[in-house]
Design an enzyme around this catalytic site. Structure first.
Site, PDB file in Angstrom:
ATOM      1  N   HIS A   4      83.045 131.224  74.777  1.00 25.83           N
ATOM      2  CA  HIS A   4      82.910 129.584  73.739  1.00 25.83           C
ATOM      3  C   HIS A   4      81.440 130.145  72.894  1.00 25.83           C
ATOM      4  CE1 HIS A   4      86.722 128.545  75.136  1.00 25.83           C
ATOM      5  NE2 HIS A   4      85.939 128.453  76.743  1.00 25.83           N
ATOM      6  N   SER A  40      63.452 140.985  52.703  1.00 24.77           N
ATOM      7  CA  SER A  40      63.974 140.186  51.723  1.00 24.77           C
ATOM      8  C   SER A  40      63.337 140.336  50.486  1.00 24.77           C
ATOM      9  CB  SER A  40      64.468 139.264  52.024  1.00 24.77           C
ATOM     10  OG  SER A  40      64.563 137.815  50.943  1.00 24.77           O
ATOM     11  N   LYS A  44      60.778 138.527  56.388  1.00 21.38           N
ATOM     12  CA  LYS A  44      62.471 138.826  57.479  1.00 21.38           C
ATOM     13  C   LYS A  44      62.156 139.826  57.024  1.00 21.38           C
ATOM     14  CE  LYS A  44      66.404 136.282  55.972  1.00 21.38           C
ATOM     15  NZ  LYS A  44      66.557 135.637  56.395  1.00 21.38           N
ATOM     16  N   GLU A  79      75.892 143.888  59.414  1.00 19.17           N
ATOM     17  CA  GLU A  79      76.662 142.833  58.858  1.00 19.17           C
ATOM     18  C   GLU A  79      77.605 143.485  57.727  1.00 19.17           C
ATOM     19  OE1 GLU A  79      73.817 139.664  56.362  1.00 19.17           O
ATOM     20  OE2 GLU A  79      72.455 140.722  57.674  1.00 19.17           O
TER      21      GLU A  79
END
Ligand code: ARG
Length: 471
Positions: free
Chosen positions: A168, A289, A295, A302
């Site tokens: 979970h 970024s 970043k 992704e």
């Protein structure tokens, strides 16, 4: 896409079936009908299948030996032209089959027209596509094996690296990172076995089925079967030209594999978040970024996660195309290719990206270890200890352990930070030995069941995985 002016008559194109028609197809007809923009990708398969067919026709004296040779040499020349990017693909010639045949005519003249004896584009395209998928499978199998190899190498370096195991997405029990990685080795192993299975089933030869009914020419289907490394000729010509099960199977396997890739990618994304900070992707597999200078984004992961969407979409698409399609060939079947090619390309690049990310990832072992201690991850070990040492039934020990967790939570400390008296306040028979099972190190060490998380067992399963998957 720029559409042609449909008000203009199309006077230039001459179709292969021109004999029966008075006027030429409209520009829109040509545009909707044409598949050359994507099926040119089948040129290799189309030419080797045509060579096998021509050889067989000559061997069977359906065409002369000289004609056979002329055709084959012409086809070889076309192959080189396409390879060198010197071939002029024409939309009005619809597809790869007619583009090649038309060029053959330019090169060798009317003899080219004999190549299509005893065959149809219907058996031709089915043959080409089977050959293409067969090759795609062997490429994916090789890449998945490489990914398994990299995962195993990383697992080998992390047999004793402790991390929280989750259920979970809540801290559950301490596990070893090597063990976690081997879970993916299993998934990709199943994908590979599905691919091989699909490859076996698709490897039958439709050539000679012609349009749908077979042919009256004395062809030898065994000869083209052997030449193209199929295991046998297809046994029903109607099925042979209408069957695209192998595309469905390939796409469903691709979809499953992409789900596995997506799950791995999701974990990579989570693990390199600031909150987790378990891993760091190399500069080669991180992006910056345009606005936030600090970043480091896991874009490859992704995208590997996101591309599963289009692969699943392609599977849905081919299922819907085939649903309710009457036998035998209908042009709907031309819709089998774009999703197939796109899925292969997407999956291929995703696997490659995972190989890249896994190969030079940095593991933050301290952070993983620290995280594994939180969330009372050894509460089950405590319950097990109560069973083993104090002979308390598990259901009861579960409750006792739960109450101890509640107490620790109240005192804002970890289980091993509670004094013995606190344990005793809940179950007076508990003694000092209990502290041995409360450390995450001892917890993982104790999980020696076959396939369990102990470093010793993981080492054994690494050996096992090498034998099963990397031979
Ligand atoms: N381009 C077609 C396809 O991909 C080839 C078969 C055409 N057959 C036909 N009867 N029109 O399916």
């Amino acid at each position: 896409m720029v559409h042609k002016d449909i008000t203009k008559e199309n006077k230039q194109s001459s179709t292969i079936w021109g004999g029966r028609f008075n006027s030429k197809p409209s520009a829109i007809m040509e545009e909707i009908n044409s598949s050359i923009s994507f099926d040119k990708r089948l040129f290799h398969e189309d030419i080797i299948a045509s060579i096998a067919h021509a050889q067989m026709l000559a061997k069977q004296n359906i065409i002369s030996k000289g004609e056979g040779l002329k055709i084959i040499n012409g086809l070889k020349r076309i192959y080189k032209e396409i390879e060198k990017g010197k071939f002029n693909f024409k939309t009005e010639l619809e597809d790869i089959h007619m583009n090649i045949e038309s060029r053959l005519k330019e090169i060798i003249g009317d003899t080219a027209g004999k190549l299509h004896t005893a065959r149809s584009r219907n058996d031709q395209v089915s043959t080409d596509l089977r050959l293409w998928v067969r090759n795609a499978i062997s490429i994916l199998d090789k890449e998945l094996k490489e990914l398994q190899k990299r995962l195993i190498v990383l697992a080998e370096r992390n047999t004793s690296t402790i991390m929280p195991g989750y259920t979970h997405l809540q801290n559950a029990q301490p596990i070893t990172f090597g063990h976690h990685l081997l879970a993916y080795v299993e998934m990709f192993g199943r994908d590979r076995s599905r691919l091989i299975d699909c490859s076996k089933r698709l490897n039958i030869n439709p050539l000679g089925s012609a349009a749908l009914a077979g042919t009256a020419f004395p062809i030898d289907r065994q000869s083209t079967t052997k030449e193209l490394n199929f295991t046998s000729p297809t046994t029903n010509s109607i099925d042979a030209v209408s069957d695209r099960d192998f595309v469905i199977e390939f796409l469903s396997i691709s979809a499953i594999t992409s789900i596995h890739i997506s799950r791995l990618s999701e974990e990579i994304v989570i693990w390199c978040s600031d909150q987790f900070n378990f891993i760091k992707l190399s500069d080669k597999f991180s992006t910056g970024s345009s606005i936030m200078p600090q970043k480091r984004n896991p874009d490859a992961a992704e995208l590997a996660r996101g591309k599963s969407g289009r692969i699943i979409g392609s599977l849905m698409s081919i299922l819907v195309v085939l649903k309710g399609l009457p036998l035998s060939y209908s042009k709907d079947l031309q819709e089998d290719k774009e999703g197939l090619f796109d899925s292969f390309d997407s999956l291929y690049i995703c696997i490659k990206a995972c190989i890249g990310m896994i190969s030079d990832v940095t593991i933050n072992k301290e952070k993983m270890l620290e995280a594994s201690k939180h969330g009372y991850t050894t509460a089950t070990d405590l319950a097990d200890w109560l069973v083993k040492e104090l002979k308390i039934p598990f259901r009861k020990s579960h409750e006792i352990s739960g109450r101890i967790v509640k107490l620790a939570e109240k005192n804002n400390c970890l289980l091993h930070e509670l004094p013995l008296d606190s344990f005793k306040s809940i179950e007076k028979k508990i003694n000092n030995n209990v502290f041995k099972v409360l450390s995450v190190e001892n917890s993982v060490k104790s999980k020696i069941s076959y396939g369990g998380t102990s470093p010793k067992e993981v080492l054994k399963q690494i050996k096992n995985a090498k034998r099963r998957f990397l031979k």
